[in-house]
Design a protein around this motif. Structure first.
Motif, PDB file in Angstrom:
ATOM      1  N   ILE A 163     -99.269 -27.242 -41.518  1.00 34.80           N
ATOM      2  CA  ILE A 163     -98.004 -26.421 -41.435  1.00 34.80           C
ATOM      3  C   ILE A 163     -96.927 -26.677 -40.744  1.00 34.80           C
ATOM      4  O   ILE A 163     -95.842 -26.353 -41.851  1.00 34.80           O
ATOM      5  CB  ILE A 163     -98.452 -24.481 -41.977  1.00 34.80           C
ATOM      6  N   ARG A 164     -97.078 -26.629 -39.547  1.00 34.86           N
ATOM      7  CA  ARG A 164     -95.692 -26.595 -39.112  1.00 34.86           C
ATOM      8  C   ARG A 164     -95.423 -28.005 -39.089  1.00 34.86           C
ATOM      9  O   ARG A 164     -95.430 -28.854 -39.008  1.00 34.86           O
ATOM     10  CB  ARG A 164     -96.220 -26.146 -37.317  1.00 34.86           C
ATOM     11  N   PRO A 165     -93.938 -27.488 -39.587  1.00 32.45           N
ATOM     12  CA  PRO A 165     -92.439 -29.316 -39.646  1.00 32.45           C
ATOM     13  C   PRO A 165     -92.825 -29.429 -38.019  1.00 32.45           C
ATOM     14  O   PRO A 165     -92.579 -29.073 -37.241  1.00 32.45           O
ATOM     15  CB  PRO A 165     -91.450 -28.558 -40.616  1.00 32.45           C
ATOM     16  N   HIS A 166     -92.511 -31.274 -38.172  1.00 30.45           N
ATOM     17  CA  HIS A 166     -92.646 -31.769 -36.787  1.00 30.45           C
ATOM     18  C   HIS A 166     -91.258 -32.651 -37.087  1.00 30.45           C
ATOM     19  O   HIS A 166     -91.094 -33.809 -38.539  1.00 30.45           O
ATOM     20  CB  HIS A 166     -93.472 -32.674 -36.994  1.00 30.45           C
ATOM     21  N   SER A 167     -89.827 -32.258 -36.425  1.00 34.51           N
ATOM     22  CA  SER A 167     -88.905 -33.255 -36.620  1.00 34.51           C
ATOM     23  C   SER A 167     -88.514 -34.757 -36.135  1.00 34.51           C
ATOM     24  O   SER A 167     -88.142 -35.550 -37.209  1.00 34.51           O
ATOM     25  CB  SER A 167     -88.215 -32.383 -35.479  1.00 34.51           C
ATOM     26  N   ALA A 205    -107.488 -12.528 -22.924  1.00 33.52           N
ATOM     27  CA  ALA A 205    -108.719 -12.147 -22.975  1.00 33.52           C
ATOM     28  C   ALA A 205    -110.035 -12.478 -22.133  1.00 33.52           C
ATOM     29  O   ALA A 205    -111.370 -11.945 -20.557  1.00 33.52           O
ATOM     30  CB  ALA A 205    -109.307 -10.391 -23.522  1.00 33.52           C
ATOM     31  N   SER A 206    -110.606 -13.656 -22.693  1.00 33.95           N
ATOM     32  CA  SER A 206    -111.700 -14.224 -22.375  1.00 33.95           C
ATOM     33  C   SER A 206    -111.463 -15.472 -22.988  1.00 33.95           C
ATOM     34  O   SER A 206    -110.412 -15.851 -23.072  1.00 33.95           O
ATOM     35  CB  SER A 206    -112.984 -13.335 -23.105  1.00 33.95           C
ATOM     36  N   LEU A 207    -112.492 -15.866 -22.697  1.00 39.66           N
ATOM     37  CA  LEU A 207    -112.500 -17.759 -23.089  1.00 39.66           C
ATOM     38  C   LEU A 207    -112.770 -17.976 -24.669  1.00 39.66           C
ATOM     39  O   LEU A 207    -111.992 -18.507 -25.288  1.00 39.66           O
ATOM     40  CB  LEU A 207    -113.733 -18.715 -22.987  1.00 39.66           C
ATOM     41  N   THR A 208    -113.801 -16.609 -24.736  1.00 38.78           N
ATOM     42  CA  THR A 208    -114.203 -16.543 -26.583  1.00 38.78           C
ATOM     43  C   THR A 208    -112.414 -16.298 -27.604  1.00 38.78           C
ATOM     44  O   THR A 208    -111.987 -17.484 -28.376  1.00 38.78           O
ATOM     45  CB  THR A 208    -114.774 -15.868 -27.123  1.00 38.78           C
ATOM     46  N   HIS A 209    -111.590 -15.851 -27.243  1.00 42.10           N
ATOM     47  CA  HIS A 209    -109.511 -15.019 -27.534  1.00 42.10           C
ATOM     48  C   HIS A 209    -109.101 -16.472 -27.662  1.00 42.10           C
ATOM     49  O   HIS A 209    -108.316 -16.852 -28.292  1.00 42.10           O
ATOM     50  CB  HIS A 209    -110.044 -14.545 -26.250  1.00 42.10           C
ATOM     51  N   VAL A 210    -109.506 -16.861 -26.248  1.00 39.03           N
ATOM     52  CA  VAL A 210    -108.168 -18.468 -26.274  1.00 39.03           C
ATOM     53  C   VAL A 210    -109.399 -19.584 -27.515  1.00 39.03           C
ATOM     54  O   VAL A 210    -108.367 -20.532 -27.839  1.00 39.03           O
ATOM     55  CB  VAL A 210    -108.738 -19.087 -24.729  1.00 39.03           C
ATOM     56  N   ARG A 211    -110.211 -19.968 -26.873  1.00 33.44           N
ATOM     57  CA  ARG A 211    -110.233 -20.672 -28.834  1.00 33.44           C
ATOM     58  C   ARG A 211    -109.964 -20.185 -29.835  1.00 33.44           C
ATOM     59  O   ARG A 211    -110.010 -21.192 -30.629  1.00 33.44           O
ATOM     60  CB  ARG A 211    -112.569 -20.984 -28.393  1.00 33.44           C
ATOM     61  N   GLU A 212    -110.736 -19.159 -30.379  1.00 40.23           N
ATOM     62  CA  GLU A 212    -110.079 -18.671 -31.340  1.00 40.23           C
ATOM     63  C   GLU A 212    -108.421 -18.430 -31.783  1.00 40.23           C
ATOM     64  O   GLU A 212    -108.241 -19.617 -32.337  1.00 40.23           O
ATOM     65  CB  GLU A 212    -110.856 -16.527 -31.384  1.00 40.23           C
ATOM     66  N   ASP A 217    -102.703 -37.404 -30.921  1.00 39.47           N
ATOM     67  CA  ASP A 217    -102.448 -39.554 -31.805  1.00 39.47           C
ATOM     68  C   ASP A 217    -100.999 -39.371 -31.663  1.00 39.47           C
ATOM     69  O   ASP A 217    -100.282 -39.252 -32.263  1.00 39.47           O
ATOM     70  CB  ASP A 217    -102.823 -39.376 -32.865  1.00 39.47           C
ATOM     71  N   ASP A 218    -100.777 -40.280 -31.359  1.00 39.58           N
ATOM     72  CA  ASP A 218     -99.496 -40.666 -30.582  1.00 39.58           C
ATOM     73  C   ASP A 218     -98.889 -41.346 -31.979  1.00 39.58           C
ATOM     74  O   ASP A 218     -97.598 -40.806 -32.086  1.00 39.58           O
ATOM     75  CB  ASP A 218     -98.750 -42.115 -29.497  1.00 39.58           C
ATOM     76  N   PHE A 219     -99.374 -41.145 -33.187  1.00 32.46           N
ATOM     77  CA  PHE A 219     -98.732 -42.200 -34.205  1.00 32.46           C
ATOM     78  C   PHE A 219     -98.213 -41.183 -35.214  1.00 32.46           C
ATOM     79  O   PHE A 219     -97.557 -40.463 -36.235  1.00 32.46           O
ATOM     80  CB  PHE A 219     -99.076 -42.913 -35.452  1.00 32.46           C
ATOM     81  N   THR A 220     -99.429 -40.293 -35.805  1.00 33.09           N
ATOM     82  CA  THR A 220     -99.242 -38.830 -36.416  1.00 33.09           C
ATOM     83  C   THR A 220     -99.397 -37.693 -36.214  1.00 33.09           C
ATOM     84  O   THR A 220     -98.686 -36.284 -36.818  1.00 33.09           O
ATOM     85  CB  THR A 220    -101.231 -38.507 -37.711  1.00 33.09           C
ATOM     86  N   ARG A 221     -99.121 -37.644 -34.419  1.00 30.63           N
ATOM     87  CA  ARG A 221     -98.708 -36.639 -33.880  1.00 30.63           C
ATOM     88  C   ARG A 221    -100.048 -35.165 -34.050  1.00 30.63           C
ATOM     89  O   ARG A 221     -99.714 -34.592 -33.372  1.00 30.63           O
ATOM     90  CB  ARG A 221     -97.462 -36.076 -34.295  1.00 30.63           C
ATOM     91  N   GLU A 222    -100.639 -35.787 -34.161  1.00 33.09           N
ATOM     92  CA  GLU A 222    -101.721 -35.366 -34.910  1.00 33.09           C
ATOM     93  C   GLU A 222    -102.282 -34.666 -33.788  1.00 33.09           C
ATOM     94  O   GLU A 222    -103.241 -35.111 -32.661  1.00 33.09           O
ATOM     95  CB  GLU A 222    -103.031 -35.056 -35.760  1.00 33.09           C
ATOM     96  N   CYS A 223    -102.717 -32.888 -33.485  1.00 36.96           N
ATOM     97  CA  CYS A 223    -103.234 -32.882 -32.709  1.00 36.96           C
ATOM     98  C   CYS A 223    -105.027 -32.901 -32.957  1.00 36.96           C
ATOM     99  O   CYS A 223    -105.645 -31.880 -33.976  1.00 36.96           O
ATOM    100  CB  CYS A 223    -103.610 -31.400 -31.719  1.00 36.96           C
ATOM    101  N   TRP A 262    -104.148 -22.016 -34.277  1.00 36.41           N
ATOM    102  CA  TRP A 262    -102.544 -22.563 -33.547  1.00 36.41           C
ATOM    103  C   TRP A 262    -103.210 -24.352 -34.128  1.00 36.41           C
ATOM    104  O   TRP A 262    -101.841 -24.521 -34.723  1.00 36.41           O
ATOM    105  CB  TRP A 262    -102.633 -22.352 -32.068  1.00 36.41           C
ATOM    106  N   ARG A 263    -104.163 -24.811 -33.973  1.00 34.98           N
ATOM    107  CA  ARG A 263    -104.017 -26.240 -33.638  1.00 34.98           C
ATOM    108  C   ARG A 263    -104.093 -26.343 -35.767  1.00 34.98           C
ATOM    109  O   ARG A 263    -103.477 -27.603 -35.862  1.00 34.98           O
ATOM    110  CB  ARG A 263    -105.414 -26.899 -33.540  1.00 34.98           C
ATOM    111  N   ASP A 264    -104.824 -25.128 -36.438  1.00 36.69           N
ATOM    112  CA  ASP A 264    -103.894 -25.520 -37.761  1.00 36.69           C
ATOM    113  C   ASP A 264    -103.100 -25.601 -37.987  1.00 36.69           C
ATOM    114  O   ASP A 264    -103.034 -26.332 -39.264  1.00 36.69           O
ATOM    115  CB  ASP A 264    -105.622 -24.461 -38.491  1.00 36.69           C
ATOM    116  N   ASP A 265    -102.865 -24.366 -37.869  1.00 36.98           N
ATOM    117  CA  ASP A 265    -101.309 -25.113 -38.218  1.00 36.98           C
ATOM    118  C   ASP A 265    -100.019 -25.562 -38.436  1.00 36.98           C
ATOM    119  O   ASP A 265     -99.580 -26.320 -38.721  1.00 36.98           O
ATOM    120  CB  ASP A 265    -100.815 -23.344 -37.431  1.00 36.98           C
TER     121      ASP A 265
END
Length: 398
Positions: free
Chosen positions: A341-345, A322-329, A229-235, A334-337
């Motif tokens: 949590i992650r500060p956005h300048s 290692a696998s597609l399951t690993h990628v999804r997890e 979302d270009d306004f909230t920068r939310e993934c 990372w998306r939740d973080d």
């Protein structure tokens, strides 16, 4: 050497008495000296007058001074050669050099400081600054977890934990702990004039969409669909798979719209998956305007490009999958973080979800945004080039 109690004038006078005819024993007894001393004086001052003796004394003093200066210069040269290979830029390095010279050459502190060119007050200074061991330890822990975070974002995370510190002091600790992030070199880009991008004025007004590519540890490739979302920068979504067609993109957008609401516009590049009939049909059916950027102009889709850089720098380049399951997890974590949590300048160092809560009063309890169809403003259509823009005329024209 013990100085003589007789001056050169007195010694020459004593020698003149013996030369005038007095016996040596009587002269020695009269002046309280031994015969050995008398003959030593005679060997040194015999045949000289007072002026010659003074000249000889001055020459001896000057010779001794020159010898002393030469010895000191040779010692300074030896000390400088000893520490010549060491850099003495900081006061700590100068203190170490002075301590080494005092031990190795048995010279005084003043002499060692003069050879090094250091100030004695700087050498004698003892720091009273606290070591901040607890802050350093926590800073190292956060830097180990957030390997691609600089000192500014780490400062924000420490401040959230209640550690209040001046940013300049934190930068000094950050530098002393050698936690600087190594810059990854990028390809050279052409420079030119770029038109500023119109910013959205609310959530769900414009979404950006793009693909990323990476590989598993065995060499197989996979792709990631990223939506922001270009306004909230939310993934909004990160969808990984070995292949992502236009139909799959449409299904993911339908699921996202069902949970979040319909956007007014979607921006993307000219990839084959996004220019096919599946996306065109979906755009017409959902009445969502789809905007394609100019070919070879990724800066026109700057929000998603910036997000892709953060995702690749902080996760993809740091992880072996290692696998597609690993990628999804990993992407889900990372998306939740990133959202919470992650500060956005660009958002005043707030996480995107926190910024969205402050911008949207109708936030649901589960953290998702609730927007009605009318809450997303419709894009303003440009006026027609020919004819009338009245609604009645457009209806008649069909």
């Amino acid at each position: 050497m013990k100085p003589s109690r007789f001056t050169e004038e007195q010694i020459i006078g004593i020698l003149r008495e013996q030369e005038a005819g007095a016996k040596t024993a009587d002269v020695c007894r009269k002046h309280g000296i031994s015969s050995a001393t008398f003959y030593k004086w005679k060997a040194k001052y015999g045949g000289l007058d007072v002026s010659d003796a003074k000249r000889l004394k001055s020459l001896e003093d000057e010779n001794a001074k020159l010898k002393r200066l030469l010895a000191e210069a040779m010692l300074d040269n030896a000390m400088l050669k000893d520490i010549g290979s060491k850099k003495m830029v900081t006061p700590a390095a100068r203190r170490e050099a002075v301590a080494h010279l005092r031990v190795a050459y048995e010279v005084s502190e003043r002499r060692a400081c003069s050879a090094v060119g250091a100030d004695r007050t700087s050498v004698r200074y003892r720091s009273i600054r606290p070591d901040d061991a607890a802050v350093r330890a926590r800073l190292r822990e956060l830097a180990a977890i957030r390997r691609r975070f600089g000192y500014r974002r780490l400062h924000i995370l420490l401040r959230r934990e209640g550690i209040v510190m001046n940013h300049k002091k934190l930068r000094r600790l950050y530098r002393e702990e050698r936690l600087q992030v190594r810059r990854r070199g990028g390809r050279k880009r052409a420079l030119g004039t770029r038109a500023p991008m119109t910013l959205p004025q609310g959530p769900n007004q414009r979404w950006s969409l793009d693909f990323l590519s990476d590989a598993f540890s065995d060499g197989r490739r996979f792709r990631i669909l990223a939506i922001v979302d270009d306004f909230t920068r939310e993934c909004l979504a990160l969808v990984p798979d070995t292949s992502l067609s236009g139909l799959r993109v449409a299904r993911e957008l339908d699921a996202l719209i069902a949970a979040r609401g319909r956007p007014a516009m979607i921006v993307s590049d000219n990839g084959t998956e996004l220019t096919g009939m599946a996306i065109l049909r979906w755009s017409q059916e959902t009445r969502v305007e789809w905007h394609y950027i100019a070919p070879g102009k990724p800066q026109q889709n700057a929000f998603i490009e910036s997000f892709n850089g953060r995702l690749r720098d902080e996760l993809l380049n740091e992880t072996l999958f290692a696998s597609l399951t690993h990628v999804r997890e990993a992407l889900a974590i990372w998306r939740d973080d990133y959202n919470t949590i992650r500060p956005h300048s660009a958002l005043g160092n707030l996480p995107p979800l926190t910024y969205a809560e402050l911008s949207a009063p109708d936030m649901q309890r589960d953290g998702t945004l609730r927007y009605t169809e009318s809450s997303a403003p419709r894009p303003v259509a440009p006026p027609s080039q020919q004819g009338s823009n009245e609604a009645r005329t457009l209806l008649i024209a069909g």
